[in-house]
Design a protein around this motif. Structure first.
Motif, PDB file in Angstrom:
ATOM      1  N   TYR A 178    -147.592  59.672  19.327  1.00  0.00           N
ATOM      2  CA  TYR A 178    -147.196  61.032  18.978  1.00  0.00           C
ATOM      3  C   TYR A 178    -148.156  61.598  17.953  1.00  0.00           C
ATOM      4  O   TYR A 178    -148.926  60.875  17.330  1.00  0.00           O
ATOM      5  CB  TYR A 178    -145.768  61.068  18.429  1.00  0.00           C
ATOM      6  CG  TYR A 178    -145.650  60.612  17.000  1.00  0.00           C
ATOM      7  CD1 TYR A 178    -145.598  61.542  15.964  1.00  0.00           C
ATOM      8  CD2 TYR A 178    -145.616  59.260  16.668  1.00  0.00           C
ATOM      9  CE1 TYR A 178    -145.508  61.139  14.647  1.00  0.00           C
ATOM     10  CE2 TYR A 178    -145.518  58.853  15.359  1.00  0.00           C
ATOM     11  CZ  TYR A 178    -145.460  59.792  14.350  1.00  0.00           C
ATOM     12  OH  TYR A 178    -145.381  59.389  13.044  1.00  0.00           O
TER      13      TYR A 178
ATOM     14  N   PRO B 177    -147.766  65.902  27.234  1.00  0.00           N
ATOM     15  CA  PRO B 177    -146.703  65.296  26.435  1.00  0.00           C
ATOM     16  C   PRO B 177    -145.467  65.014  27.285  1.00  0.00           C
ATOM     17  O   PRO B 177    -145.143  65.775  28.202  1.00  0.00           O
ATOM     18  CB  PRO B 177    -146.390  66.351  25.377  1.00  0.00           C
ATOM     19  CG  PRO B 177    -147.535  67.304  25.388  1.00  0.00           C
ATOM     20  CD  PRO B 177    -148.127  67.234  26.763  1.00  0.00           C
TER      21      PRO B 177
ATOM     22  N   GLU C  99    -141.510  67.324  23.444  1.00  0.00           N
ATOM     23  CA  GLU C  99    -141.878  68.063  22.242  1.00  0.00           C
ATOM     24  C   GLU C  99    -140.620  68.200  21.402  1.00  0.00           C
ATOM     25  O   GLU C  99    -139.611  68.726  21.861  1.00  0.00           O
ATOM     26  CB  GLU C  99    -142.422  69.441  22.608  1.00  0.00           C
ATOM     27  CG  GLU C  99    -142.877  70.233  21.411  1.00  0.00           C
ATOM     28  CD  GLU C  99    -143.568  71.535  21.784  1.00  0.00           C
ATOM     29  OE1 GLU C  99    -143.789  72.348  20.872  1.00  0.00           O
ATOM     30  OE2 GLU C  99    -143.880  71.741  22.978  1.00  0.00           O
TER      31      GLU C  99
ATOM     32  N   PHE D 169    -145.022  64.077  21.931  1.00  0.00           N
ATOM     33  CA  PHE D 169    -144.882  62.659  22.253  1.00  0.00           C
ATOM     34  C   PHE D 169    -145.495  62.383  23.623  1.00  0.00           C
ATOM     35  O   PHE D 169    -145.396  63.217  24.528  1.00  0.00           O
ATOM     36  CB  PHE D 169    -143.399  62.272  22.248  1.00  0.00           C
ATOM     37  CG  PHE D 169    -142.768  62.407  20.898  1.00  0.00           C
ATOM     38  CD1 PHE D 169    -142.618  61.293  20.084  1.00  0.00           C
ATOM     39  CD2 PHE D 169    -142.323  63.636  20.426  1.00  0.00           C
ATOM     40  CE1 PHE D 169    -142.047  61.396  18.828  1.00  0.00           C
ATOM     41  CE2 PHE D 169    -141.751  63.759  19.171  1.00  0.00           C
ATOM     42  CZ  PHE D 169    -141.610  62.640  18.369  1.00  0.00           C
TER      43      PHE D 169
ATOM     44  N   HIS E 280    -143.712  68.055  16.744  1.00  0.00           N
ATOM     45  CA  HIS E 280    -144.372  66.827  17.206  1.00  0.00           C
ATOM     46  C   HIS E 280    -144.406  66.743  18.727  1.00  0.00           C
ATOM     47  O   HIS E 280    -143.441  67.110  19.403  1.00  0.00           O
ATOM     48  CB  HIS E 280    -143.666  65.596  16.632  1.00  0.00           C
ATOM     49  CG  HIS E 280    -143.848  65.466  15.155  1.00  0.00           C
ATOM     50  ND1 HIS E 280    -143.056  66.133  14.260  1.00  0.00           N
ATOM     51  CD2 HIS E 280    -144.748  64.770  14.441  1.00  0.00           C
ATOM     52  CE1 HIS E 280    -143.462  65.845  13.036  1.00  0.00           C
ATOM     53  NE2 HIS E 280    -144.487  65.020  13.114  1.00  0.00           N
TER      54      HIS E 280
ATOM     55  N   ALA F 163    -142.029  57.423  24.937  1.00  0.00           N
ATOM     56  CA  ALA F 163    -143.320  57.636  24.273  1.00  0.00           C
ATOM     57  C   ALA F 163    -143.759  56.424  23.462  1.00  0.00           C
ATOM     58  O   ALA F 163    -142.944  55.728  22.868  1.00  0.00           O
ATOM     59  CB  ALA F 163    -143.253  58.859  23.368  1.00  0.00           C
TER      60      ALA F 163
ATOM     61  N   THR G  37    -137.778  60.982  23.725  1.00  0.00           N
ATOM     62  CA  THR G  37    -139.235  61.086  23.880  1.00  0.00           C
ATOM     63  C   THR G  37    -139.716  60.685  25.265  1.00  0.00           C
ATOM     64  O   THR G  37    -140.907  60.762  25.550  1.00  0.00           O
ATOM     65  CB  THR G  37    -139.961  60.209  22.851  1.00  0.00           C
ATOM     66  OG1 THR G  37    -139.779  58.826  23.192  1.00  0.00           O
ATOM     67  CG2 THR G  37    -139.478  60.477  21.440  1.00  0.00           C
TER      68      THR G  37
END
Length: 82
Positions: free
Chosen positions: A53, A68, A71, A77, A75, A50, A47
């Motif tokens: 999320y 982000p 991905e 992040f 989802h 991250a 992530t």
């Protein structure tokens, strides 16, 4: 915080599953081992560090204007949310 993880929402179908898991559950035992390795930083972080999320089906206000960091599946992040 409320609504942070949808599985804990009262109307989420997964809530009953989580509340009935026991320490004898083999899948839960695997999850605990993986979580321990992640907490010990023995696994790569896909992530990008991250802290937040959400599913791609929603667009929460806190995510607007942020790119982000990853991905994964459905989802997104984010590592730049304060």
């Amino acid at each position: 915080k409320p609504w942070q993880f949808s599985c804990w929402n009262g109307d989420d179908p997964n809530r009953h599953e989580i509340e009935t898991v026991t320490l004898e559950d083999k899948i839960f035992q695997v999850c605990v081992r993986v979580a321990g390795r992640a907490a010990a930083e023995a696994l790569a972080d896909p992530t990008g560090g991250a802290t937040h999320y959400h599913t791609s089906a929603v667009n929460p206000p806190w995510a607007r204007g942020h790119a982000p960091s990853a991905e994964i599946g459905d989802h997104l992040f984010y590592s730049d949310i304060e």
